[in-house]
Design an enzyme around this catalytic site. Structure first.
Site, short mmCIF file in Angstrom:
data_model
loop_
_atom_site.label_atom_id
_atom_site.label_comp_id
_atom_site.label_asym_id
_atom_site.label_seq_id
_atom_site.Cartn_x
_atom_site.Cartn_y
_atom_site.Cartn_z
N ARG A 53 57.06 37.02 71.34
CA ARG A 53 56.20 38.16 71.00
C ARG A 53 55.09 37.80 70.03
O ARG A 53 54.02 38.42 70.03
CB ARG A 53 57.04 39.31 70.44
CG ARG A 53 57.58 39.11 69.06
CD ARG A 53 58.35 40.34 68.59
NE ARG A 53 58.87 40.14 67.24
CZ ARG A 53 60.03 40.59 66.82
NH1 ARG A 53 60.82 41.27 67.63
NH2 ARG A 53 60.42 40.38 65.58
N LEU A 73 58.31 47.95 76.00
CA LEU A 73 59.58 48.57 75.63
C LEU A 73 60.18 47.96 74.37
O LEU A 73 61.21 48.43 73.87
CB LEU A 73 60.59 48.46 76.79
CG LEU A 73 60.11 49.03 78.14
CD1 LEU A 73 61.23 48.93 79.16
CD2 LEU A 73 59.63 50.46 78.00
N GLY A 74 59.58 46.90 73.86
CA GLY A 74 60.09 46.26 72.65
C GLY A 74 59.89 47.13 71.43
O GLY A 74 58.82 47.71 71.24
N SER A 114 60.34 58.10 71.85
CA SER A 114 61.74 58.44 71.61
C SER A 114 61.91 59.93 71.36
O SER A 114 61.03 60.58 70.78
CB SER A 114 62.25 57.67 70.39
OG SER A 114 63.54 58.13 70.01
N TYR A 141 62.52 55.55 61.80
CA TYR A 141 62.37 55.16 63.21
C TYR A 141 61.64 56.24 63.99
O TYR A 141 60.66 55.97 64.70
CB TYR A 141 63.75 54.89 63.84
CG TYR A 141 63.71 54.83 65.34
CD1 TYR A 141 63.07 53.78 66.00
CD2 TYR A 141 64.28 55.84 66.13
CE1 TYR A 141 63.01 53.72 67.39
CE2 TYR A 141 64.23 55.78 67.51
CZ TYR A 141 63.60 54.73 68.13
OH TYR A 141 63.53 54.67 69.49
N LYS A 178 74.07 45.57 71.08
CA LYS A 178 73.44 46.54 70.19
C LYS A 178 74.29 46.97 69.00
O LYS A 178 73.83 47.73 68.15
CB LYS A 178 72.99 47.77 70.99
CG LYS A 178 71.77 47.50 71.86
CD LYS A 178 71.39 48.70 72.70
CE LYS A 178 70.90 49.88 71.89
NZ LYS A 178 69.59 49.64 71.25
N ARG A 180 76.23 48.72 66.28
CA ARG A 180 76.40 50.15 65.95
C ARG A 180 75.38 51.04 66.66
O ARG A 180 75.59 52.25 66.77
CB ARG A 180 76.30 50.35 64.43
CG ARG A 180 74.94 50.02 63.86
CD ARG A 180 74.93 50.17 62.36
NE ARG A 180 73.64 49.81 61.79
CZ ARG A 180 73.36 49.83 60.49
NH1 ARG A 180 74.28 50.21 59.64
NH2 ARG A 180 72.17 49.48 60.05
N PHE A 201 83.03 62.44 65.64
CA PHE A 201 82.63 63.07 64.39
C PHE A 201 83.02 64.55 64.40
O PHE A 201 82.81 65.26 65.38
CB PHE A 201 81.12 62.97 64.18
CG PHE A 201 80.65 61.61 63.75
CD1 PHE A 201 81.47 60.76 63.03
CD2 PHE A 201 79.35 61.19 64.04
CE1 PHE A 201 81.03 59.52 62.62
CE2 PHE A 201 78.90 59.96 63.64
CZ PHE A 201 79.75 59.11 62.93
#
Length: 321
Positions: A53, A73-74, A114, A141, A178, A180, A201
Site C-alpha cells: 500500500r 476496501l482497505g 460503514s 472509526y 480479525k 476481537r 451481552f
C-alpha cells in the site's frame, strides 16, 4: 486490471474470489503484506500483481492506463481504537489520495464506508446523502468513515463513477485473522466449539430483553455480489447502504449457530463492558431501497441461510472462500 485494496483482509479477499469466479484474473492486490497473519486469505487465488500500500500510488502513476476499476476496501476497522491519528492516516487521508488519483485518471471506484457512521441511529438508517453532515458516530472509526463520506460529497473533481458502501454487520469466511473484531457468529462458533455454550451481552436498555439487541447482519457473499454489480453498472454514483435490510437479534444468531453445528443450545449472559456500554448500539437496520432503485434485484441471504453456509461449509471444515 482490477485493483483491490485491503486485499488480504476479510471482505476484499472474498471479492477477489468472486471476481475470479467470473474469470477476472488480472487483479492487482494492495495491502500491507508484512502482516503475515492474513496471507491464507489469498492462497489459491488468481492474482496478477501484489503491491504494498505504501508503493501503490507510484505504481498507479505508471500503470493507470491499464486499470479498469478500483475497489478501495482497505481500512483500519477497530471500533475500540481511540487514537484518531491512526484513522486519519489510513481511513481518511489515504482514501482522499485514492479518490484524487481515480478522479485524475478517470478510473471508476467503489470504496468502503460503514454503518458505524449512523452512530446511535437517532437519525435513522436511511442512506440519504443530505443527512450525512448531521450524523454523529460513536467512535473514531465511525468518525473517520463519515468524515470521508462528507469530503467525497463536497468534491467537484470526481471519478466518472464512484460509490461509497455503508457496510452493516458483515460476517462470513476469511475473517479468521480479525481477532476481537471478527463477527459475533465467528466468536459464537468458537465459544460453542470450546465450551459447548455461548455468552451474550446482557441488555442495559429497558426497551430490550437480554439477547434481544438487534443488528443488520449481512453475509459477505451478498456484499461481494453487490460490488460486482456496481462494477458492471457504473452509473448512479453516490453513497449506499449495504446490509440485509432486516434486523435480527443476537439470540437468533446464537441459536442458528448452535443448530448449524448440531449442538444443543446453551446460552448465558454477561454485563456489557462499561468501556463500550455508553456507545453500544441496540438496533441497526439498513434501508435498502436506494440500492434496489438502481436495479440490484438479487435476494439477500437470510440469517438462517447465511449462518448455515458459513458454519457448515467454511468454519467446520476450516476452509476459505
Amino acid at each position: 486490471m482490477i485493483v483491490v485494496t485491503g486485499a488480504a483482509g476479510f471482505i476484499a479477499s472474498c471479492l477477489v474470489s468472486r471476481l475470479n469466479q467470473d474469470n477476472f484474473n488480472d487483479i492487482v492486490v494492495v495491502d500491507n503484506f508484512s502482516v503475515a497473519k492474513k496471507e491464507d486469505n489469498l492462497k489459491g487465488k488468481k492474482i496478477k500483481e501484489f503491491v504494498d500500500r505504501e508503493n501503490f500510488f507510484e505504481w498507479l502513476d505508471n500503470n493507470y492506463e491499464e486499470v479498469e476499476f478500483v475497489f478501495h476496501l482497505g481500512a483500519r476497522t477497530d471500533t475500540t481504537e481511540f487514537n484518531k491519528d491512526v484513522f486519519d492516516l489510513l481511513n481518511l487521508n489515504y482514501s482522499k489520495k485514492m479518490w484524487n488519483a481515480c478522479a485524475e485518471y478517470q478510473i471508476p471506484m467503489v470504496y468502503a464506508s460503514s454503518a458505524a457512521t449512523y452512530g446511535s441511529g437517532s437519525l435513522g438508517y436511511d442512506d440519504n446523502e443530505a443527512t450525512i453532515p448531521l450524523l454523529k458516530p460513536l467512535n473514531p472509526y465511525g468518525d473517520s468513515k463519515n468524515d470521508f463520506d462528507k469530503w467525497a460529497l463536497e468534491q467537484t473533481a470526481k471519478p466518472f463513477f464512484w460509490t461509497g458502501l455503508k457496510f452493516f454487520n458483515v460476517y462470513g469466511p476469511n475473517e479468521y485473522h480479525k481477532a476481537r473484531m471478527a463477527s459475533v457468529i465467528f466468536h459464537t462458533y468458537n465459544q460453542i466449539k470450546e465450551k459447548g455454550s455461548m455468552t451474550l451481552f446482557r441488555s442495559h436498555n429497558p426497551d430490550y430483553a437480554d439477547g434481544e439487541q438487534m443488528r443488520d447482519f449481512v453475509y459477505v457473499k451478498d456484499v461481494v455480489e453487490v460490488c460486482v454489480f456496481l462494477m458492471h453498472h457504473r452509473k448512479n454514483s453516490g453513497i449506499y447502504n449495504l446490509g440485509s435490510g432486516e434486523a435480527r437479534t443476537f439470540m437468533a444468531l446464537a441459536l442458528n449457530t448452535f443448530e448449524a453445528m448440531g449442538v444443543p443450545a446453551d446460552i448465558d449472559f454477561m454485563d456489557t463492558p462499561e468501556s463500550i456500554r455508553d456507545t453500544y448500539q441496540y438496533f441497526t437496520e439498513a434501508n435498502m431501497s436506494k440500492l434496489r432503485s438502481i436495479g440490484y434485484n438479487k435476494p439477500f441471504y437470510t440469517l438462517e441461510e447465511g449462518v448455515k453456509d458459513y458454519v457448515q461449509n467454511y468454519l467446520l471444515p476450516g476452509k476459505y472462500y
